[in-house]
Design an enzyme around this catalytic site. Structure first.
Site, PDB file in Angstrom:
ATOM      1  N   LYS A  55       0.850  -1.190   0.000  1.00 37.14           N
ATOM      2  CA  LYS A  55       0.000   0.000   0.000  1.00 37.14           C
ATOM      3  C   LYS A  55       0.884   1.237   0.000  1.00 37.14           C
ATOM      4  O   LYS A  55       1.791   1.365   0.834  1.00 37.14           O
ATOM      5  CB  LYS A  55      -0.851  -0.040   1.278  1.00 37.14           C
ATOM      6  CG  LYS A  55      -2.242   0.494   1.126  1.00 37.14           C
ATOM      7  CD  LYS A  55      -3.004   0.168   2.405  1.00 37.14           C
ATOM      8  CE  LYS A  55      -4.329   0.845   2.463  1.00 37.14           C
ATOM      9  NZ  LYS A  55      -4.915   0.729   3.802  1.00 37.14           N
TER      10      LYS A  55
HETATM   11  C1  E4P Z   1      -8.263   1.097   4.328  1.00 38.61           C
HETATM   12  O1  E4P Z   1      -7.518   0.747   3.475  1.00 38.61           O
HETATM   13  C2  E4P Z   1      -8.177   2.407   4.991  1.00 38.61           C
HETATM   14  O2  E4P Z   1      -6.924   2.577   5.530  1.00 38.61           O
HETATM   15  C3  E4P Z   1      -9.251   2.556   6.011  1.00 38.61           C
HETATM   16  O3  E4P Z   1     -10.472   2.072   5.450  1.00 38.61           O
HETATM   17  C4  E4P Z   1      -9.394   3.946   6.556  1.00 38.61           C
HETATM   18  O4  E4P Z   1     -10.562   4.023   7.341  1.00 38.61           O
HETATM   19  P1  E4P Z   1     -10.835   5.223   8.356  1.00 38.61           P
HETATM   20  O5  E4P Z   1     -11.095   6.459   7.565  1.00 38.61           O
HETATM   21  O6  E4P Z   1     -12.050   4.787   9.118  1.00 38.61           O
HETATM   22  O7  E4P Z   1      -9.613   5.368   9.209  1.00 38.61           O
END
Ligand code: E4P
Length: 218
Positions: A83
């Protein structure tokens, strides 16, 4: 549509894997911090539990270090998706790792223009954060609609739309209605998706009526 689980908590993942509803897992630095564990250990453990893609995020912001981190994470298992943030260097890393055959999830996407760039950089997944857009008074799902429309016009784009920052069941329903490829859902929300008060009420009534018959199927 695929369901990924948005957590670095291996206990939560195990419970959902047993339910049969886990196609993959996403983590981020905040979720790793919340787990209180070492990222390499946690990602290794998750990859042993889940055969689908497991997103593991780099922590650097410069190209050279991100590439090194990405390669270290990708070496953990074949199902790691590295990522990277949606920055200029992040997309350069995306191109380099994608060209080597590594899955890349481009994260922190908040506009259709950013999603277009990620697709051109060969991203396997683009992660638009719908909940964080809702938080500032927008409708985050409009972004999903825009990205899907753009990607559908260009069959050469192989990037899958991974709906992230999912906060409620309606986000998942709308993602499915729009034809998003993946939604990454916090464990608590996946369990909520099973529930409806009429299901509980209906089941109670069926069980009561059944008990009155005195019958047994077995
Ligand atoms: C997933 O890849 C993201 O990092 C995550 O869904 C972020 O979610 P949040 O905005 O609730 O922290």
């Amino acid at each position: 549509m695929q369901f990924f689980i948005d957590t670095a908590d291996t206990q939560e993942i195990k419970a959902l894997v047993d339910s049969g509803f886990v196609d993959g897992v996403t983590t981020n630095p905040s979720l790793i911090a919340k787990s209180g564990r070492n990222i390499l250990e946690v990602i290794t453990e998750i990859c042993e539990m889940v055969s689908g893609p497991v997103s593991a995020e780099v922590a650097a912001t410069d190209y050279e270090t991100m590439i090194k981190e990405g390669k270290r994470l990708a070496a953990i298992a074949d199902n790691v998706a590295v990522k990277v943030p949606l920055t200029v260097d992040g997309l350069k890393v995306c191109r380099a790792l994608s060209d080597e055959g590594t899955m890349v999830n481009v994260t922190l996407c908040f506009s259709a223009a950013q999603a277009l760039l990620a697709a051109k950089a060969g991203a396997t997944y683009i992660s638009p954060f719908v909940g964080r857009l809702d938080d500032v008074g927008k409708d985050g799902m409009d972004l999903i609609d825009d990205i899907l429309e753009i990607y559908s016009s260009f069959p050469e784009f192989q990037t899958q739309v991974l709906v992230a920052s999912v906060r409620n069941v309606r986000h998942v329903e709308r993602a499915a209605m729009m034809g998003a490829d993946v939604a990454t859902v916090p464990p608590k929300l996946v369990w909520e998706m099973f529930k409806h008060p009429f299901t509980d009420k209906g089941l109670d009534a069926f069980l009561e009526d059944w008990a009155g018959t005195g019958q047994s199927i077995l």
